[in-house]
Design a protein around this motif. Structure first.
Motif, PDB file in Angstrom:
ATOM      1  N   ASN A  83     -12.423   9.796   4.962  1.00 37.97           N
ATOM      2  CA  ASN A  83     -13.708  10.487   5.106  1.00 37.97           C
ATOM      3  C   ASN A  83     -13.561  11.856   5.728  1.00 37.97           C
ATOM      4  N   THR A  84     -12.430  12.099   6.404  1.00 32.11           N
ATOM      5  CA  THR A  84     -12.234  13.390   7.065  1.00 32.11           C
ATOM      6  C   THR A  84     -11.386  14.346   6.228  1.00 32.11           C
ATOM      7  N   LEU A  85     -10.926  13.906   5.057  1.00 31.20           N
ATOM      8  CA  LEU A  85     -10.047  14.735   4.229  1.00 31.20           C
ATOM      9  C   LEU A  85     -10.840  15.583   3.242  1.00 31.20           C
ATOM     10  N   SER A  86     -10.310  16.762   3.011  1.00 35.12           N
ATOM     11  CA  SER A  86     -10.868  17.591   1.929  1.00 35.12           C
ATOM     12  C   SER A  86     -10.397  16.996   0.607  1.00 35.12           C
ATOM     13  N   GLU A  87     -10.933  17.492  -0.485  1.00 39.93           N
ATOM     14  CA  GLU A  87     -10.527  16.973  -1.796  1.00 39.93           C
ATOM     15  C   GLU A  87      -9.034  17.226  -2.031  1.00 39.93           C
ATOM     16  N   GLU A  88      -8.555  18.392  -1.623  1.00 39.64           N
ATOM     17  CA  GLU A  88      -7.135  18.721  -1.795  1.00 39.64           C
ATOM     18  C   GLU A  88      -6.253  17.790  -0.956  1.00 39.64           C
ATOM     19  N   GLU A  89      -6.637  17.547   0.307  1.00 38.28           N
ATOM     20  CA  GLU A  89      -5.869  16.640   1.177  1.00 38.28           C
ATOM     21  C   GLU A  89      -5.880  15.215   0.618  1.00 38.28           C
ATOM     22  N   PHE A  90      -7.030  14.810   0.117  1.00 36.49           N
ATOM     23  CA  PHE A  90      -7.146  13.474  -0.479  1.00 36.49           C
ATOM     24  C   PHE A  90      -6.205  13.337  -1.674  1.00 36.49           C
ATOM     25  N   ASN A  91      -6.201  14.345  -2.552  1.00 33.82           N
ATOM     26  CA  ASN A  91      -5.318  14.315  -3.719  1.00 33.82           C
ATOM     27  C   ASN A  91      -3.848  14.310  -3.300  1.00 33.82           C
ATOM     28  N   ASN A  92      -3.501  15.033  -2.229  1.00 34.08           N
ATOM     29  CA  ASN A  92      -2.120  15.032  -1.722  1.00 34.08           C
ATOM     30  C   ASN A  92      -1.723  13.638  -1.246  1.00 34.08           C
ATOM     31  N   GLU A  93      -2.639  12.928  -0.579  1.00 29.42           N
ATOM     32  CA  GLU A  93      -2.353  11.562  -0.121  1.00 29.42           C
ATOM     33  C   GLU A  93      -2.151  10.629  -1.313  1.00 29.42           C
ATOM     34  N   LYS A  96       1.298  11.254  -2.668  1.00 34.22           N
ATOM     35  CA  LYS A  96       2.319  10.610  -1.823  1.00 34.22           C
ATOM     36  C   LYS A  96       2.430   9.128  -2.178  1.00 34.22           C
ATOM     37  N   GLY A  97       1.293   8.483  -2.341  1.00 34.06           N
ATOM     38  CA  GLY A  97       1.284   7.070  -2.701  1.00 34.06           C
ATOM     39  C   GLY A  97       1.922   6.828  -4.058  1.00 34.06           C
ATOM     40  N   TYR A  98       1.627   7.704  -5.008  1.00 32.85           N
ATOM     41  CA  TYR A  98       2.202   7.572  -6.347  1.00 32.85           C
ATOM     42  C   TYR A  98       3.716   7.779  -6.294  1.00 32.85           C
ATOM     43  N   ALA A  99       4.161   8.762  -5.518  1.00 32.04           N
ATOM     44  CA  ALA A  99       5.603   9.022  -5.376  1.00 32.04           C
ATOM     45  C   ALA A  99       6.299   7.819  -4.732  1.00 32.04           C
ATOM     46  N   ASP A 100       5.673   7.213  -3.736  1.00 29.11           N
ATOM     47  CA  ASP A 100       6.245   6.015  -3.108  1.00 29.11           C
ATOM     48  C   ASP A 100       6.368   4.884  -4.123  1.00 29.11           C
ATOM     49  N   MET A 101       5.346   4.723  -4.955  1.00 28.37           N
ATOM     50  CA  MET A 101       5.366   3.665  -5.963  1.00 28.37           C
ATOM     51  C   MET A 101       6.491   3.916  -6.973  1.00 28.37           C
ATOM     52  N   GLN A 102       6.634   5.161  -7.420  1.00 27.11           N
ATOM     53  CA  GLN A 102       7.681   5.516  -8.379  1.00 27.11           C
ATOM     54  C   GLN A 102       9.075   5.282  -7.796  1.00 27.11           C
ATOM     55  N   ALA A 103       9.221   5.505  -6.477  1.00 29.13           N
ATOM     56  CA  ALA A 103      10.524   5.371  -5.820  1.00 29.13           C
ATOM     57  C   ALA A 103      10.806   3.934  -5.381  1.00 29.13           C
ATOM     58  N   GLY A 104       9.849   3.031  -5.613  1.00 31.20           N
ATOM     59  CA  GLY A 104      10.060   1.633  -5.241  1.00 31.20           C
ATOM     60  C   GLY A 104       9.806   1.342  -3.770  1.00 31.20           C
ATOM     61  N   ARG A 105       9.158   2.263  -3.076  1.00 30.99           N
ATOM     62  CA  ARG A 105       8.831   2.057  -1.663  1.00 30.99           C
ATOM     63  C   ARG A 105       7.466   1.370  -1.547  1.00 30.99           C
ATOM     64  N   THR A 106       7.428   0.132  -2.007  1.00 29.71           N
ATOM     65  CA  THR A 106       6.180  -0.626  -1.983  1.00 29.71           C
ATOM     66  C   THR A 106       6.391  -1.948  -1.267  1.00 29.71           C
ATOM     67  N   LYS A 107       5.281  -2.585  -0.914  1.00 31.55           N
ATOM     68  CA  LYS A 107       5.311  -3.889  -0.265  1.00 31.55           C
ATOM     69  C   LYS A 107       4.327  -4.805  -0.971  1.00 31.55           C
ATOM     70  N   ASN A 108       4.588  -6.080  -0.872  1.00 32.22           N
ATOM     71  CA  ASN A 108       3.649  -7.084  -1.342  1.00 32.22           C
ATOM     72  C   ASN A 108       2.349  -6.913  -0.547  1.00 32.22           C
ATOM     73  N   VAL A 109       1.208  -7.068  -1.183  1.00 33.63           N
ATOM     74  CA  VAL A 109      -0.075  -6.851  -0.514  1.00 33.63           C
ATOM     75  C   VAL A 109      -0.249  -7.760   0.698  1.00 33.63           C
ATOM     76  N   ASN A 110       0.196  -9.009   0.626  1.00 30.25           N
ATOM     77  CA  ASN A 110       0.074  -9.923   1.772  1.00 30.25           C
ATOM     78  C   ASN A 110       0.907  -9.442   2.947  1.00 30.25           C
ATOM     79  N   THR A 111       2.101  -8.943   2.662  1.00 26.47           N
ATOM     80  CA  THR A 111       2.968  -8.405   3.720  1.00 26.47           C
ATOM     81  C   THR A 111       2.328  -7.167   4.342  1.00 26.47           C
ATOM     82  N   ALA A 112       1.799  -6.283   3.499  1.00 22.73           N
ATOM     83  CA  ALA A 112       1.184  -5.052   3.995  1.00 22.73           C
ATOM     84  C   ALA A 112       0.002  -5.358   4.913  1.00 22.73           C
ATOM     85  N   PHE A 113      -0.880  -6.276   4.491  1.00 16.26           N
ATOM     86  CA  PHE A 113      -2.038  -6.600   5.320  1.00 16.26           C
ATOM     87  C   PHE A 113      -1.629  -7.314   6.604  1.00 16.26           C
TER      88      PHE A 113
END
Length: 122
Positions: A83-93, A96-113
């Motif tokens: 809620n505090t991010l500008s549109e550009e900052e939001f898109n950058n985040e 980052k998430g997409y790059a992490d997914m492409q690089a295999g830096r992901t976790k199972n949703v249960n582990t993450a929560f």
């Protein structure tokens, strides 16, 4: 010696099977936020525990643990508040998430929560 609780009073069971009442004559005065007090007392009431009983239990746990009965820590970082991010900052985040997914830096949703709950005491 075993400790039993009966109707707000602590009873100690001696080896011979005799009971005695522990005296409760010390007073504690504390200032807390009214909304915290109200919410906690609502929960305690639902559990059938008076506030004085809960405080007594808390103090006994402090004695047993020789410190606070829970871990105190400052999280390494706080999650991003979108809620505090500008549109550009939001898109950058998102990038980052997409790059992490492409690089295999992901976790199972249960582990993450589970990690989020642990890190933020939820």
């Amino acid at each position: 010696m075993r400790t039993l609780f009966y109707n707000k009073y602590e009873l100690k069971l001696l080896v011979k099977g005799e009971f005695y009442m522990a005296t409760k004559s010390a007073n504690l005065y504390a200032r807390i936020e009214p909304n915290v007090k109200e919410e906690a007392e609502t929960i305690l009431s639902t559990l059938g525990i008076p506030a004085s009983g809960a405080i007594n239990m808390f103090y006994k746990q402090i004695i047993l643990h020789r410190g606070l009965p829970f871990e105190l820590k400052i999280p390494n970082s706080m999650p991003v508040d979108i809620n505090t991010l500008s549109e550009e900052e939001f898109n950058n985040e998102l990038e980052k998430g997409y790059a992490d997914m492409q690089a295999g830096r992901t976790k199972n949703v249960n582990t993450a929560f589970a990690e989020i709950r642990k890190d933020y005491g939820l």
